[in-house]
Enzyme design. Sequence first.
Site, PDB file in Angstrom:
ATOM      1  N   GLU A  82       0.813  -1.101  -0.090  1.00 18.50           N
ATOM      2  CA  GLU A  82      -0.019  -0.056   0.097  1.00 18.50           C
ATOM      3  C   GLU A  82       0.861   1.422  -0.021  1.00 18.50           C
ATOM      4  O   GLU A  82       1.880   1.361   0.618  1.00 18.50           O
ATOM      5  CB  GLU A  82      -0.919  -0.100   1.117  1.00 18.50           C
ATOM      6  CG  GLU A  82      -2.134  -1.041   1.031  1.00 18.50           C
ATOM      7  CD  GLU A  82      -3.030  -0.650   2.303  1.00 18.50           C
ATOM      8  OE1 GLU A  82      -3.934  -1.666   2.406  1.00 18.50           O
ATOM      9  OE2 GLU A  82      -2.843   0.195   3.125  1.00 18.50           O
ATOM     10  N   CYS A 346      -1.141   7.115   8.466  1.00 18.34           N
ATOM     11  CA  CYS A 346      -0.305   6.489   8.951  1.00 18.34           C
ATOM     12  C   CYS A 346      -0.711   5.401  10.009  1.00 18.34           C
ATOM     13  O   CYS A 346      -1.771   5.958  10.753  1.00 18.34           O
ATOM     14  CB  CYS A 346       0.769   7.230   9.492  1.00 18.34           C
ATOM     15  SG  CYS A 346       1.473   8.376   8.459  1.00 18.34           S
TER      16      CYS A 346
HETATM   17  N1  SAH Z   1       7.978   1.866  11.034  1.00 14.74           N
HETATM   18  C1  SAH Z   1       8.387   2.987  11.180  1.00 14.74           C
HETATM   19  C2  SAH Z   1       7.747   4.011   9.870  1.00 14.74           C
HETATM   20  C3  SAH Z   1       6.392   3.729   9.673  1.00 14.74           C
HETATM   21  S1  SAH Z   1       5.058   4.170  10.889  1.00 14.74           S
HETATM   22  C4  SAH Z   1       8.072   3.986  12.373  1.00 14.74           C
HETATM   23  O1  SAH Z   1       7.666   3.422  13.250  1.00 14.74           O
HETATM   24  O2  SAH Z   1       8.669   5.125  12.390  1.00 14.74           O
HETATM   25  C5  SAH Z   1       5.134   5.875  10.314  1.00 14.74           C
HETATM   26  C6  SAH Z   1       4.510   6.574  11.632  1.00 14.74           C
HETATM   27  O3  SAH Z   1       3.027   6.494  11.744  1.00 14.74           O
HETATM   28  C7  SAH Z   1       5.241   6.297  12.763  1.00 14.74           C
HETATM   29  O4  SAH Z   1       5.557   7.700  13.329  1.00 14.74           O
HETATM   30  C8  SAH Z   1       4.147   5.679  13.607  1.00 14.74           C
HETATM   31  O5  SAH Z   1       4.177   5.730  15.019  1.00 14.74           O
HETATM   32  C9  SAH Z   1       2.886   6.391  12.966  1.00 14.74           C
HETATM   33  N2  SAH Z   1       1.613   5.792  13.382  1.00 14.74           N
HETATM   34  C10 SAH Z   1       1.730   4.299  13.725  1.00 14.74           C
HETATM   35  N3  SAH Z   1       0.360   3.935  14.024  1.00 14.74           N
HETATM   36  C11 SAH Z   1      -0.325   5.220  14.059  1.00 14.74           C
HETATM   37  C12 SAH Z   1      -1.626   5.570  14.313  1.00 14.74           C
HETATM   38  N4  SAH Z   1      -2.825   4.779  14.534  1.00 14.74           N
HETATM   39  N5  SAH Z   1      -2.116   6.693  14.350  1.00 14.74           N
HETATM   40  C13 SAH Z   1      -1.089   7.718  13.707  1.00 14.74           C
HETATM   41  N6  SAH Z   1      -0.099   7.456  13.473  1.00 14.74           N
HETATM   42  C14 SAH Z   1       0.650   6.197  13.750  1.00 14.74           C
END
Ligand code: SAH
Length: 355
Positions: A82, A346
Amino acid sequence: MKIKNLSQVLEGQPKYRYAQINKFLFQDYISDWSEASSLPKKLREELSLECPLEIRADILKVPGDKKTNKALIYLEDGASVETVLIRQKAEKGKSADYQEEIDLKDKRAFRNTICISSQIGCALGCSFCATGENGFLRNLNSAEIVEQIVFWQRFLKKENKQEKVDNVVFMGMGEPFLNYPEFIKAVKFINNPETLNIGARRLSVSTAGITEGIKKIAGEKLQINLAVSLHATTDSLRQKLMPIAKKYSLADIFKAVDDYIKKTGRRVMFEYLMIKGVNDSQKDAENLILLMKRPLYLLNLIPYNPTGRFQPSSRETIDNFKSTLERAGVAVTVRLSFGSEISAACGQLKKNMFK
Ligand code: SAH
Ligand code: SF4
């Protein structure tokens, strides 16, 4: 898109064919070899057979939401990945929170940011993240990472010839630093003036705090932006939310980030999800002040997109939290969160990955 056989097909061809083809594929974004008009017809036919350019994908557009598009790209082995396109009205002097540079000479109506994936699923299983909940399938290779950008460039070109991808964030599915070799190969390809030619300052990578990756990226001569998912101010809460925090303590992460800043002189963004009753108290804000008041640290508060387990903090809580930090001199922004309607935001990618 399958260009593995390209060098085989180009055997015996003059050297300049590579440059010609790179331009067709990664700057003109052709989706059929018939558009490569300056190539000999016979070569075009052979390329059509050996290197099909089609990218199989489904696009999800939501009526009434012109800003966010999500696509599911089907890969050769039947897996799918995705990726999200976020279109923001361009306002002079205003930029998305994770983009540093905007070219003010550029008068287009939209800024296009795409969020791309580095893995299918994620092995880290953060409790707030839909990607993590589903587990890990496999790493993407660099071509599969790049394909996501080519897909959106073609999409935008079709919509309007002026439109292009402005910013690329590695914030889709997966942990980029656990797929470092393919991630960095993709970044170099994206950045290469002869291929996609997107400046490194327009690229951002987010990590859950894999310190080896932070060290490695500090050593690359690339101006890519670094973001670190913090989400908690104590190791004990962080470990509850993010199992990987048992391996990488906050002290380890800040040490790696400080070394990164020393080496690169670049800003680092800390991402902090706002989850109701979990990490959004005044005490949390005070702890954050102590951690964040350092040069070149930026804090980005992210409204939690519900994935079922927690509740998001209220707008008022987020505003108060932000004011407390601002008053103490912390550089803080709140991320606009697009696309939660279509599970494109995200942390909500691929809830149904294995279905
Ligand atoms: N694995 C990496 C990059 C992908 S996630 C990381 O964790 O940084 C990208 C961003 O989306 C991260 O900051 C993560 O914490 C955030 N994220 C994950 N779940 C989320 C949610 N339910 N709501 C908003 N942001 C979220
Ligand atoms: Fe993986 Fe990042 Fe989701 Fe955590 S937040 S499970 S590290 S994709």
